[in-house]
Design a protein around this motif. Structure first.
Motif, mmCIF file in Angstrom:
data_model
loop_
_atom_site.group_PDB
_atom_site.id
_atom_site.type_symbol
_atom_site.label_atom_id
_atom_site.label_comp_id
_atom_site.label_asym_id
_atom_site.label_seq_id
_atom_site.Cartn_x
_atom_site.Cartn_y
_atom_site.Cartn_z
ATOM 1 N N LYS A 177 -31.667 -54.378 54.264
ATOM 2 C CA LYS A 177 -30.738 -55.473 54.525
ATOM 3 C C LYS A 177 -30.032 -55.313 55.871
ATOM 4 O O LYS A 177 -29.467 -56.269 56.409
ATOM 5 C CB LYS A 177 -29.716 -55.556 53.404
ATOM 6 C CG LYS A 177 -28.837 -54.313 53.272
ATOM 7 C CD LYS A 177 -27.881 -54.446 52.100
ATOM 8 C CE LYS A 177 -27.004 -53.199 51.951
ATOM 9 N NZ LYS A 177 -26.082 -53.321 50.796
ATOM 10 N N TYR A 178 -30.023 -54.100 56.410
ATOM 11 C CA TYR A 178 -29.384 -53.876 57.698
ATOM 12 C C TYR A 178 -30.335 -54.118 58.877
ATOM 13 O O TYR A 178 -29.899 -54.108 60.024
ATOM 14 C CB TYR A 178 -28.852 -52.438 57.784
ATOM 15 C CG TYR A 178 -27.810 -52.123 56.744
ATOM 16 C CD1 TYR A 178 -26.510 -52.618 56.849
ATOM 17 C CD2 TYR A 178 -28.126 -51.334 55.638
ATOM 18 C CE1 TYR A 178 -25.548 -52.325 55.889
ATOM 19 C CE2 TYR A 178 -27.180 -51.038 54.674
ATOM 20 C CZ TYR A 178 -25.891 -51.538 54.805
ATOM 21 O OH TYR A 178 -24.949 -51.246 53.855
ATOM 22 N N LYS A 181 -29.505 -57.345 61.100
ATOM 23 C CA LYS A 181 -28.324 -57.124 61.939
ATOM 24 C C LYS A 181 -28.643 -56.170 63.083
ATOM 25 O O LYS A 181 -28.189 -56.356 64.211
ATOM 26 C CB LYS A 181 -27.182 -56.563 61.099
ATOM 27 C CG LYS A 181 -26.680 -57.533 60.026
ATOM 28 C CD LYS A 181 -25.534 -56.913 59.249
ATOM 29 C CE LYS A 181 -25.024 -57.880 58.182
ATOM 30 N NZ LYS A 181 -23.913 -57.292 57.395
ATOM 31 N N PHE A 182 -29.425 -55.170 62.761
ATOM 32 C CA PHE A 182 -29.785 -54.195 63.794
ATOM 33 C C PHE A 182 -30.628 -54.849 64.882
ATOM 34 O O PHE A 182 -30.395 -54.648 66.076
ATOM 35 C CB PHE A 182 -30.554 -53.038 63.151
ATOM 36 C CG PHE A 182 -31.018 -52.000 64.118
ATOM 37 C CD1 PHE A 182 -30.133 -51.111 64.706
ATOM 38 C CD2 PHE A 182 -32.367 -51.902 64.460
ATOM 39 C CE1 PHE A 182 -30.566 -50.149 65.590
ATOM 40 C CE2 PHE A 182 -32.807 -50.944 65.344
ATOM 41 C CZ PHE A 182 -31.900 -50.068 65.915
ATOM 42 N N GLU A 184 -30.694 -58.060 65.598
ATOM 43 C CA GLU A 184 -29.842 -59.016 66.316
ATOM 44 C C GLU A 184 -28.972 -58.296 67.338
ATOM 45 O O GLU A 184 -28.780 -58.767 68.460
ATOM 46 C CB GLU A 184 -28.971 -59.762 65.306
ATOM 47 C CG GLU A 184 -28.106 -60.845 65.940
ATOM 48 C CD GLU A 184 -27.282 -61.573 64.894
ATOM 49 O OE1 GLU A 184 -26.461 -62.423 65.282
ATOM 50 O OE2 GLU A 184 -27.461 -61.281 63.686
ATOM 51 N N GLY A 185 -28.435 -57.144 66.947
ATOM 52 C CA GLY A 185 -27.622 -56.363 67.879
ATOM 53 C C GLY A 185 -28.419 -55.901 69.082
ATOM 54 O O GLY A 185 -27.941 -55.946 70.218
#
Length: 252
Positions: A177-178, A181-182, A184-185
Motif C-alpha cells: 500500500k505504500y 506513495k513512494f 509519487e514521491g
C-alpha cells in the motif's frame, strides 16, 4: 601402520576376486548355490573386518591412498559415517545364504542383520553381474516410537517453516500500500530536480544623474551668450546658476 591399512584396503577386493574366480570355475548347475554361499561368506568377512577397524584410521587410509578401489572406498566411507550412530560391532544374525541374497536387475544384494553397540542395523553389500563389489551401506533400525517421533519432528519443522513464510508474505503484501506513495514521491522529486532554477528578479533602479557643469566657465559663457542672443538682451541681465543635461532630443 600404513602397510597394515593398505592390506586392509585390499582385503575387500581380494575377497571379492576370490568369489569371482570360484564362480567362473563352477558349472551351470552349481553356480547359483556356490555364488550364494561364496557371496554370503565373503560379505560376512568383509563386515567383520571392516567394523573392527577404527574410523579415524580408515580416514587416514583414504587420505593416504586416493587411488584405492571404489568398493573399498565405499565400505570405508560408509562405516566412518555410521560409526557414531551405531557404535561397535557385536555380532550378526546367521541366515541361509539364499535368504540373505536377492537379485536386483543385474546386481546381487546381500543383506546382513547385525547387532551394534547402540542400535541394530541392516548392512547391504552390492555386487555386479561379474560378482565384483560395488558398494556397502549401513541402515540403522529404528523402533516404531522413534519413527513416529522423527516423523512428528519433521512435520513440526515443516509447519513452522510454512508459518514463517506465510507471515513473511503477509508482511510483504502489507507494504504494497505504500508503493504508490513512494512512486509519487519519487516522481515529484524528479520533477523538482528537472525544473531549472530562476534567478531572482532584481529591480533596476534608474537613478537620474545630475551633473553639475557650473564650474566650466567656458561652457557657462557660451551658454549665456546663446541665451542673450536668443532673447535680444545682454549677458548682464541674468546669471547662469546651474546647467543640467536634458534628455530631450527634439530641438525647436
Amino acid at each position: 601402520m600404513k602397510q597394515t591399512w593398505k592390506k586392509l584396503g585390499g582385503l575387500v577386493s581380494v575377497g571379492v576376486l576370490a568369489v569371482s574366480l570360484t564362480a567362473c570355475g563352477s558349472s551351470k548347475a552349481e553356480i547359483n548355490e556356490k555364488v550364494a554361499h561364496n557371496l554370503y561368506d565373503s560379505s560376512v568377512n568383509v563386515i567383520q573386518t571392516l567394523t573392527q577397524s577404527n574410523p579415524d584410521e580408515l580416514k587416514s587410509v583414504l587420505e593416504e591412498n586416493p587411488n584405492i578401489d571404489d568398493f573399498s572406498k565405499s565400505a570405508f566411507s560408509s562405516w566412518i559415517d555410521s560409526y557414531e550412530e551405531l557404535g561397535s560391532f557385536i555380532d550378526y544374525k546367521e541366515v541361509a545364504p539364499e535368504d540373505a541374497i536377492k537379485k536386483d536387475g543385474s546386481n546381487y544384494v546381500v543383506t546382513l542383520e547385525c547387532d551394534f553397540e547402540k542400535r541394530d542395523a541392516d548392512v547391504q553389500l552390492v555386487y555386479d553381474v561379474k560378482l565384483a563389489g560395488k558398494s556397502v551401506g549401513f541402515s540403522a533400525d529404528y523402533s516404531m516410537g522413534e519413527k513416529i517421533q522423527q516423523a512428528g519432528t519433521n512435520t513440526l519443522i515443516g509447519l513452522v517453516i510454512v508459518f514463517i513464510m506465510l507471515v513473511f508474505l503477509s508482511f510483504v503484501i502489507s507494504l504494497m500500500k505504500y508503493i504508490p506513495k513512494f512512486v509519487e514521491g519519487l516522481g515529484k522529486k524528479k520533477e523538482v530536480a528537472s525544473t531549472p532554477k530562476q534567478a531572482p528578479v532584481q529591480s533596476e533602479v534608474k537613478e537620474t544623474v545630475v551633473e553639475d557643469l557650473t564650474d566650466d566657465q567656458t561652457l557657462v559663457a557660451v551658454i549665456a551668450a546663446a541665451i542673450a542672443a536668443s532673447e535680444n538682451t545682454s549677458t548682464d541681465a541674468f546669471v547662469v546658476r546651474s546647467i543640467r543635461k536634458s534628455n530631450k532630443r527634439n530641438w525647436r
